[in-house]
Each structure stands twice: as structure tokens, then as C-alpha cells.
Motif scaffolding. Structure first.
Motif, PDB file in Angstrom:
ATOM      1  N   CYS A 577       0.826  -1.199   0.000  1.00  0.00           N
ATOM      2  CA  CYS A 577       0.000   0.000   0.000  1.00  0.00           C
ATOM      3  C   CYS A 577       0.866   1.257   0.000  1.00  0.00           C
ATOM      4  O   CYS A 577       1.981   1.261   0.545  1.00  0.00           O
ATOM      5  CB  CYS A 577      -0.926   0.021   1.213  1.00  0.00           C
ATOM      6  SG  CYS A 577      -1.989  -1.449   1.369  1.00  0.00           S
ATOM      7  N   GLU A 579       0.226   4.960   1.298  1.00  0.00           N
ATOM      8  CA  GLU A 579      -0.756   5.636   2.153  1.00  0.00           C
ATOM      9  C   GLU A 579      -1.995   4.752   2.285  1.00  0.00           C
ATOM     10  O   GLU A 579      -1.883   3.577   2.591  1.00  0.00           O
ATOM     11  CB  GLU A 579      -1.073   7.038   1.618  1.00  0.00           C
ATOM     12  CG  GLU A 579       0.103   7.997   1.698  1.00  0.00           C
ATOM     13  CD  GLU A 579       0.609   8.272   3.114  1.00  0.00           C
ATOM     14  OE1 GLU A 579      -0.147   8.055   4.074  1.00  0.00           O
ATOM     15  OE2 GLU A 579       1.768   8.706   3.250  1.00  0.00           O
ATOM     16  N   ASN A 580      -3.175   5.266   1.998  1.00  0.00           N
ATOM     17  CA  ASN A 580      -4.399   4.497   2.175  1.00  0.00           C
ATOM     18  C   ASN A 580      -4.753   3.632   0.973  1.00  0.00           C
ATOM     19  O   ASN A 580      -5.695   2.843   1.037  1.00  0.00           O
ATOM     20  CB  ASN A 580      -5.568   5.448   2.436  1.00  0.00           C
ATOM     21  CG  ASN A 580      -5.780   6.407   1.262  1.00  0.00           C
ATOM     22  OD1 ASN A 580      -4.858   7.092   0.845  1.00  0.00           O
ATOM     23  ND2 ASN A 580      -6.995   6.445   0.734  1.00  0.00           N
ATOM     24  N   THR A 642      -1.990   2.999  15.127  1.00  0.00           N
ATOM     25  CA  THR A 642      -3.296   2.771  14.509  1.00  0.00           C
ATOM     26  C   THR A 642      -4.355   3.010  15.567  1.00  0.00           C
ATOM     27  O   THR A 642      -4.387   2.318  16.597  1.00  0.00           O
ATOM     28  CB  THR A 642      -3.398   1.335  13.960  1.00  0.00           C
ATOM     29  OG1 THR A 642      -2.376   1.126  12.988  1.00  0.00           O
ATOM     30  CG2 THR A 642      -4.757   1.100  13.326  1.00  0.00           C
ATOM     31  N   VAL A 683      -3.280  -0.095   7.578  1.00  0.00           N
ATOM     32  CA  VAL A 683      -4.410   0.456   6.830  1.00  0.00           C
ATOM     33  C   VAL A 683      -5.352  -0.690   6.476  1.00  0.00           C
ATOM     34  O   VAL A 683      -5.025  -1.867   6.668  1.00  0.00           O
ATOM     35  CB  VAL A 683      -3.924   1.190   5.557  1.00  0.00           C
ATOM     36  CG1 VAL A 683      -3.020   2.353   5.928  1.00  0.00           C
ATOM     37  CG2 VAL A 683      -3.208   0.234   4.608  1.00  0.00           C
ATOM     38  N   SER A 684      -6.507  -0.370   5.956  1.00  0.00           N
ATOM     39  CA  SER A 684      -7.519  -1.398   5.700  1.00  0.00           C
ATOM     40  C   SER A 684      -6.998  -2.491   4.776  1.00  0.00           C
ATOM     41  O   SER A 684      -7.277  -3.676   4.968  1.00  0.00           O
ATOM     42  CB  SER A 684      -8.767  -0.754   5.088  1.00  0.00           C
ATOM     43  OG  SER A 684      -9.340   0.167   5.974  1.00  0.00           O
ATOM     44  N   ASP A 721      -9.019   4.420   7.311  1.00  0.00           N
ATOM     45  CA  ASP A 721      -7.917   5.035   6.582  1.00  0.00           C
ATOM     46  C   ASP A 721      -7.971   6.557   6.556  1.00  0.00           C
ATOM     47  O   ASP A 721      -7.874   7.176   5.485  1.00  0.00           O
ATOM     48  CB  ASP A 721      -7.844   4.486   5.148  1.00  0.00           C
ATOM     49  CG  ASP A 721      -7.657   2.983   5.125  1.00  0.00           C
ATOM     50  OD1 ASP A 721      -7.037   2.456   6.071  1.00  0.00           O
ATOM     51  OD2 ASP A 721      -8.120   2.340   4.167  1.00  0.00           O
ATOM     52  N   MET A 723      -5.690   9.212   7.188  1.00  0.00           N
ATOM     53  CA  MET A 723      -4.247   9.181   7.325  1.00  0.00           C
ATOM     54  C   MET A 723      -3.720  10.380   8.095  1.00  0.00           C
ATOM     55  O   MET A 723      -4.193  11.515   7.930  1.00  0.00           O
ATOM     56  CB  MET A 723      -3.587   9.121   5.947  1.00  0.00           C
ATOM     57  CG  MET A 723      -4.080   7.982   5.047  1.00  0.00           C
ATOM     58  SD  MET A 723      -3.969   6.342   5.804  1.00  0.00           S
ATOM     59  CE  MET A 723      -2.183   6.188   5.955  1.00  0.00           C
ATOM     60  N   VAL A 728      -2.697   6.259  11.605  1.00  0.00           N
ATOM     61  CA  VAL A 728      -3.917   6.175  10.806  1.00  0.00           C
ATOM     62  C   VAL A 728      -5.085   6.007  11.767  1.00  0.00           C
ATOM     63  O   VAL A 728      -4.972   5.371  12.816  1.00  0.00           O
ATOM     64  CB  VAL A 728      -3.848   5.007   9.801  1.00  0.00           C
ATOM     65  CG1 VAL A 728      -3.655   3.674  10.513  1.00  0.00           C
ATOM     66  CG2 VAL A 728      -5.088   4.956   8.921  1.00  0.00           C
ATOM     67  N   HIS A 730      -9.103   4.761  12.221  1.00  0.00           N
ATOM     68  CA  HIS A 730     -10.248   3.999  11.725  1.00  0.00           C
ATOM     69  C   HIS A 730     -11.419   4.291  12.663  1.00  0.00           C
ATOM     70  O   HIS A 730     -11.334   4.025  13.877  1.00  0.00           O
ATOM     71  CB  HIS A 730      -9.946   2.494  11.714  1.00  0.00           C
ATOM     72  CG  HIS A 730      -8.763   2.103  10.885  1.00  0.00           C
ATOM     73  ND1 HIS A 730      -8.720   2.244   9.523  1.00  0.00           N
ATOM     74  CD2 HIS A 730      -7.559   1.572  11.251  1.00  0.00           C
ATOM     75  CE1 HIS A 730      -7.565   1.813   9.072  1.00  0.00           C
ATOM     76  NE2 HIS A 730      -6.829   1.409  10.095  1.00  0.00           N
TER      77      HIS A 730
END
Length: 795
Positions: A577, A579-580, A642, A683-684, A721, A723, A728, A730
Motif C-alpha cells: 500500500c 498511504e491508504n 493505529t 491500513v484497511s 484510513d 491518514m 492512521v 479507523h
């Protein structure tokens, strides 16, 4: 098997022939028969990959000692014979049984058979219900061609993308007897002249009479005759056939002599890439024996091979073959339809390649194919030696493939290094799914040429814009143009485009405290408002200054975009990945730029975790809680965290009294928030099955994905995500709670569970459904068996 025998080919266990078996059959797989157990002997067949040195062979014998008990145990298991203790233990292991089934039954030795013989044997198997020596044939609808049935075609019921009809015919060398099933009789063994007439090549027999060849092929000697079928002669253009027949003693005789070799050659001896001097001035005939079982001679397919004769061998072919004298370069030189190609080959310096040794397949673009390309693009490619060479090499396969050898789509490597999908659709040969071949099988001494009416352009010669236009990123391409960035995509500037899929431009945007959201065209651009709502700036963040490959990226690498923004790279076990946004397709590498397709619009960070939370109106209560807990500095300092951030809705699910009590207990509040903060950035796209993450305080968090939704401890992430420079966010609508401890199911339901249960349970509990079963007499016998005791010891 690879672990047991790393230097050996697959192993098979099969019974040896016994003296009581009178069967004359000597094929590679003994036919099933009933024999007593005293005569059933099993053995291993090892075929070492390297037989030149004694080392591997000695190692194989040592490995044989280890494998024989397993195979012997399997025999005991299947036959009921009393075996050793290791044999009896094998009976109790279901997994061991399955493995040995694969080893001893499914894996069969190659036996040295050619691909043609392997396919013929499969056709015999499929036709055996019709009687002895019957072969199953597959015929595509709307075609008069027939093929022996290989395994893949049989189950797909398709050849050249056309459904097939199954017919049954006598296998080569056999014929029917009136009133009997199948084809029990072998064809009479006669000379070549009579054999040709008996196997569907009566026209060849007639022309042999006219050319005064009969005496030669009836007399003594040893010949191989590649005899054209009746349909092959009928398919010849009238003017060519007339020219052959009009001068019987010369042209027709020469043509027939070119179909003959002065030695007996079976299909086994027709090796791939071999050539043999014909009886016409020693001009060679060129043989190719493909892995799918198709054999060609000068690109004519053998449709009835191995027809034995007293003075040689007859192979019926599906076309009349002609002598080959020039190489591929010479063939291109003399054809007016390839004038532009000829000029391009000279400019690229590929003449020596096409004149040299090799077995190439050239998809030769005609003059018309070059005219279909926009002049600007064509001039750019022709003016760039690197692009021109890549373009031409993309039209040349490393191996020779006659059209008749293609029965389904097959990836084939080109001299350029990329792969072409070569297939067929009915009678048409296709390249990358398009029926672009207009003339097939122009044979040369070092390859074959197929004419195409469309230029095949590899990615390696394309600009970024051309790469984007040929990918599923139409929305991103349009937005790059609207943002005034097209000149970057057309030029020679080394760049990497991070192009979101079309689906990435739909969804909800992030609402800022001022209530604004970014709207471009008719689609809502997610997260665009967080970078100012400027389309040019948003799209320039998707252009990285270097030409990169996904294979060169590493964790925590920083990439600089055209706008000067730094993007971070995250490498996960299941994804890569930036970033997102995570990669959604393979790289496309152009002349100066690389296209990386991503699944989301990039959202570079604009502040710390605390900044992100303050800018989003959904986290008002959480921001206050963080300040009360004294964690503001933690969320502002550099790092990688996170944050599964509870929204206001998560706190409203609690009563006001509970919220007030939590806010007054700073230590408890801090522990709760730290349980929502994971160490490291995930991230996801980095969440896979059973992903675990350590929080700043408390037991590990369990992450997973279901129906494209991320869950943490079974709590769904409602917006992922967001950022930040140090992590990050969620968003979740429920507070995370520790999961209950898992029960060890193996211990709870194992074979000793009943004994443990009986010692601690009352008599009434044993009368439940499960208890009734466990008190069953049969179950008690199983518990007390040797196999159960051994499993208990293993536990």
C-alpha cells in the motif's frame, strides 16, 4: 513427495506382471486383472533426474528404504493383509491414507511416451466402452477436423472456443469386423501403396499412379510417407493442382517425393524441432511434436499417424506440403505486403536475428496494420530505436507454433520478454483475444510467419497516457486531463502514475467542520476536501517523480510526488500500500513511466492523529476524553500508531452516568483509550484473515475482514484510513472490548474427553444426547482401541 524424494520424479506403486498373466499387452500401464495376494507384488519406480552420476542414485536408494514401509502399509490397508506395527498404525491415520492414495494410485510414471502417444492412450480410455481399439474423437461444430481427445479438451468439451461433438472411430492400425463390437481386427500389413489407399488417402494413391511412383512404394526399401488426405488435395487451389498434374513426370513426382523420407519413422521418432531430408533433392521436412499431442510436418497436422506397412510407415496429413528453402528474413523480403515491416526490421537491426538459427514464430504486421496507428504515435516509435526494437520483438515468439498446434488460448513468451496470449476461435487464429491473423503458416527454414492486420503494441513502448487508456482507469485518466497534467503523461519525463480504479471515485466524502466536501464532475471524490479541494493538487499527488516498480518498493519508503508531497509505502503480508491506497493490479511499465493501479484515491496526511480527530466532527467526545486522559502529547508526537477511534455514537451508546463516571476516572479512561491504540500502522488493505495487533495496553486485538468490512474484536470499522503523519485513524461506532477466551476444541472433543467428563460429571449428565452416545458400547471399544491410545499419547 517433493520432501521425500527431492531429486526424483513422481513415484508410482503398481503390481508387477506375474507368470500366470498370459496377456500380451505390454503398454505402460498394466491392465487390471485378478490375481491372488501371493502374486501381488508392489514396487517403486524411480526416475532420477540425473542419471550420469552415482551420488543421486545412491541417495534415491536410501530414500527408498524410508518410503517402502509406507507403501507396504498402504497395501496392507487396502488388501486386509496383516502388516507390521507401522503398517497397522498407518490404518488409523486418515491423513496418511490420503497421502498414500496420491502416491500409490494417482501419480503415474511417464513411461517415456511421447505427447501424441499419451493423447492417443487417453482417447483409447474414453472409447473403451464402445469396444476394443476404439478411440474417442472430438470434432468442433461446423468443422470437418477431428482430434484425439486429451484430458483438458475432454472435460471442457471445446476446441478453439467451439463446442465439440464426440465421435468414435477405430484407433490407428485397427478395423471393424461386421457383427462384432469395436475394432477387433488389425489392419492387414501390406506395402505403402496399398496402405495409403486403405487409410483415407486414396487421392494420393491415384496421383502416385499418375506420377509413376507406384513401383517405388510397392517395392523393397524402408520409407516414411506423409500422405495428404483426400480433403487436403481438394483444398489445393485449382491453379496449383492443375500445374502439378499437367506435367506428371516432373512436378507431381517431385511433390510426392517431398512427402517421403528414406527411412521408417514412427510418431515416437518425430521429435519436436527435428528435420529429415526428403526424397526430393534432400530438401528437409520440418517436424514439430507439441506438448498437447499434436504433431506437424511443415505445419501440416498428422491426423492418422503410425500406419504400418511392410516397407515403411504412412502418416496421413491434413494438407499438401511444399518445399521450404528460405529463412524468415528472406520470406519478409519478397512479400510486398510487408514493405513497412521490412524497413522497420532494417532500422532496428533485427535482420541478423531473423536470418540466424532458431525456431521463431513471427506475427508480421502488414502495411495496412502500420497505417492504422496514429501518425504521431508511429513516428515516435519509429524514431526511438529502443521502442522500435521492443515493438518488433513483441511480434516474435521464442518458439515455433504452427496454426494447427493451437487448440486453446496459451500464453507464449516473446523475444521482447512479455507474453502474448495465442489462441483460436473456430478457424481464426487469435492474438490477445483478437482475430488479427489474416494469413497463416508461411513456413521458413527457421520459423513460421503469420500475417496480422493490426500492430501489436507492447506496454514497454507506450507513454503513461497510452498505458492509462488501455487500463480500467478511465475516470482517473479524464481527471488528469481536466487537471491540466496531460503533458506529463505524454512526455519523456520519468514518472510513476498511481491511478485509482474507476470504482474508487464513488462513495462518501469526509465532512470537515466547515461542512465542505469536494465534488468533481458528477462523482464525489473521497477525501479530496482534506487536501484543499484543488483538483490539480489532488491529481498531482498521484504522480511520483521517479519511474518505479512495485518490486522495488519497501516498507516505510518515502515517495515524492509532483506537488512535493511525501507518500509512505507500507508492505504487508497480503498487500502493498501507498498511504491508504493499495495495489489492485500488476504493474504496467511504459517507455518512460510506470502505471500502478490502486484501489482508492490517495489521501496524503495533513496533520497528526490529534489534528485528524479535531478536524472531524464525529470525534468531538473522543477529543475531550483524550484531553482529560492527558494523551494529547502522545497523539501529536512522531510515531506510527493505529487508532480505532470511537465516534460520538459509540459514547452515546453508554448512559450519561456511565460516561461521566468514565471521565472522572482518569486511569481507567487512559487504559480504555490505549486499548484502542495499536502499535504500528495498519491500513484497511493490510488487514488479512486473523491479523493480530498489540495495543498500547491490554490483550492483543484481533482484526479481520468480512464482506469488505474491517472488524476489530468483532467491532466493525465504519470509516477507515484517515491518514495522519504519525498514524492512521479507523472510525468505529462501538467501544472495543476484550474477546472471551477461546476453547481448545481439540482438547474438549478429543478421544479422552469422555473419560475426563465421566470422572467429573454426575450420572444424570451422562444421560444427555452426547452422553448417551459416549456410553454407547461401540464408542467404548473405539476409546479402548490401540489407535485411540496412540493418539492420546501423541496429545
Amino acid at each position: 513427495m517433493a520432501v521425500l524424494f527431492p531429486s526424483l520424479r513422481p513415484v508410482s506403486c503398481r503390481p508387477l506382471r506375474t507368470s500366470e498373466d498370459p496377456s500380451p499387452y505390454t503398454g505402460p500401464h498394466p491392465r487390471p486383472r485378478r490375481v491372488s495376494l501371493t502374486h501381488l507384488k508392489w514396487h517403486f519406480h524411480f526416475q532420477s533426474e540425473s542419471r550420469s552420476s552415482g551420488g543421486p542414485a545412491r541417495a534415491s536408494r536410501e530414500q527408498t528404504k524410508e518410503a517402502l514401509p509406507a507403501c507396504r502399509g498402504f497395501v496392507a490397508l487396502r488388501t486386509g493383509r496383516k502388516g507390521t506395527g507401522q503398517d497397522r498404525m498407518m490404518k488409523s491415520s486418515t491423513a496418511g491414507t490420503l497421502v498414500l492414495l496420491l502416491v500409490c494410485l494417482c501419480w503415474s510414471p511417464s513411461g517415456g511416451r511421447s505427447p501424441y502417444q499419451a493423447v492417443l492412450q487417453h482417447s483409447r480410455v474414453r472409447g473403451r466402452q464402445q469396444g476394443p481399439n476404439v478411440c474417442a474423437m472430438q470434432q468442433p461444430r461446423g468443422s470437418d477436423k477431428k482430434y484425439f481427445a486429451n484430458c483438458k479438451q475432454w472435460y471442457h468439451r471445446k476446441i478453439c472456443n467451439q463446442p465439440t461433438v464426440v465421435t468414435y472411430e477405430c484407433c490407428p492400425g485397427y478395423e471393424k469386423i461386421p457383427g462384432e463390437r469395436g475394432c477387433p481386427a488389425a489392419l492387414p500389413l501390406v506395402n505403402i501403396y496399398k496402405t495409403v489407399g486403405a487409410v483415407g488417402a486414396s487421392t494420393t494413391k491415384m496421383y502416385a499412379d499418375r506420377a509413376q511412383l507406384r513401383e517405388e512404394i510397392e517395392g523393397p526399401g524402408s520409407f516414411t510417407f506423409f500422405a495428404p488426405s483426400n480433403q487436403a488435395w481438394a483444398a489445393l487451389p485449382t491453379e496449383i493442382l492443375d500445374a502439378l498434374v499437367s506435367n506428371v513426370n516432373i512436378e507431381l513426382l517431385n511433390a510426392l517425393h517431398y512427402h517421403m523420407v528414406a527411412r521408417r519413422l514412427t510418431s515416437e521418432e518425430l521429435k519436436h524441432g527435428s528435420s529429415f531430408p526428403s526424397m526430393y533433392q534432400d530438401f528437409h521436412v520440418h517436424v514439430h511434436h507439441y506438448a498437447n499431442g499434436i504433431v506437424t510436418v511443415n505445419c501440416a497436422r498428422l491426423i492418422k499417424a503410425d500406419q504400418h506397412a511392410t516397407n515403411g510407415m504412412v502418416h496421413v496429413v491434413d494438407r499438401v506440403i511444399t518445399a521450404v528453402s528460405g529463412n524468415v528474413h528472406a520470406l519478409v523480403d519478397v512479400d510486398d505486403d510487408l514493405e513497412t515491416l521490412r524497413t522497420a526490421i532494417a532500422a532496428a537491426g533485427l535482420g541478423n536475428v531473423l536470418e540466424g538459427e532458431g525456431q521463431y514464430t513471427v506475427f508480421a504486421p502488414t502495411n495496412e496494420a502500420f497505417r492504422k496507428i496514429p501518425q504521431e504515435t508511429l513516428n515516435r516509435i519509429l524514431g526511438d530505436p529502443v521502442s522500435l526494437r521492443d515493438l518488433l520483438n513483441y511480434h516474435i515468439l521464442k518458439n515455433m507454433r504452427c496454426a494447427e498446434s493451437i487448440v486453446s488460448g496459451t500464453p507464449m513468451e516473446t523475444l521482447q520478454g512479455a507474453v502474448l496470449e495465442v489462441g483460436c476461435d473456430g478457424e481464426r487464429l487469435t492474438v490477445n483475444g483478437e482475430a488479427v491473423v489474416i494469413k497463416k503458416d508461411q513456413l521458413a527454414t527457421n520459423g513460421v510467419v503469420h500475417f496480422v492486420d493490426r500492430l501489436l503494441i507492447p506496454d514497454s513502448v507506450k507513454t503513461l497516457l497510452e498505458l492509462a487508456e488501455s487500463s480500467n482507469v478511465a475516470t482517473a485518466t479524464r481527471m488528469f486531463a481536466e487537471a491540466g497534467l496531460s503533458h506529463h503523461l505524454k512526455g519523456s519525463e520519468p514518472l510513476t502514475m498511481l491511478a485509482p480504479l474507476d470504482d474508487a471515485f464513488t462513495g462518501e466524502s469526509v465532512c470537515r467542520r466547515d461542512g465542505s466536501a469536494a465534488l468533481f464532475g458528477f462523482t464525489l471524490l473521497p477525501l479530496a476536501g482534506r487536501v484543499g479541494g484543488d483538483m490539480a493538487k489532488v491529481m498531482s499527488n498521484h504522480l511520483v517523480k521517479e519511474q518505479l516498480s512495485s518490486k522495488s518498493l519497501y516498507h516505510n519508503q518515502e515517495l515524492e510526488t509532483l506537488s512535493g508531497v511525501k507518500l509512505r509505502v507500507f508492505v504487508y503480508r497480503n498487500n502493498l500500500c501507498i498511504e491508504n491506497a493499495c495495489l489492485a493490479a500488476h504493474d504496467k511499465t511504459g517507455r518512460y513511466g510506470t502505471l500502478l493501479t490502486v484501489d482508492r484515491v490517495l489521501a496524503p496526511p495533513t496533520g497528526t492523529l490529534m489534528d485528524v480527530l479535531k478536524a472531524d466532527e464525529r470525534f468531538g467526545i473522543l477529543v475531550g476524553a483524550i484531553q482529560v486522559a492527558g494523551m494529547t502529547e502522545l497523539l501529536n508526537q512522531p510515531g506510527a500508531l493505529t487508532f480505532f477511534a470511537p465516534t460520538d455514537a459509540a459514547f452515546r451508546a453508554m448512559t450519561q452516568a456511565e460516561v461521566n463516571k468514565l471521565m472522572r476516572d482518569r486511569q481507567r479512561l487512559s487504559a480504555l483509550l490505549k486499548y484502542h491504540l495499536g502499535e504500528g500502522m495498519v491500513v484497511s488493505g493490510g488487514v488479512g484473515a486473523h491479523t493480530r495487533m498489540a495495543p498500547l495496553q491490554g490483550d492483543k486485538l484481533e482484526l479481520g475482514v468480512r464482506n469488505s468490512t474491517v472488524f476489530v474484536n468483532r467491532v466493525a470499522v465504519v470509516h477507515g484510513d484517515l491518514m495522519a503523519t504519525n498514524g492512521v485513524v479507523h472510525a468505529i461506532d462501538s467501544l472495543i472490548k476484550p474477546l472471551p477466551p477461546k476453547v481448545d476444541r481439540e482438547q474438549a472433543d478429543g478421544p479422552l474427553a469422555h473419560l475426563r467428563t465421566s470422572s467429573s460429571s454426575s450420572t444424570s449428565s451422562t444421560r444427555s444426547d452426547s452422553g448417551s452416545f459416549r456410553n454407547d458400547e461401540l464408542f467404548q471399544k473405539v476409546i479402548q482401541s490401540r489407535s485411540s491410545r496412540m493418539m492420546s499419547v501423541a496429545q
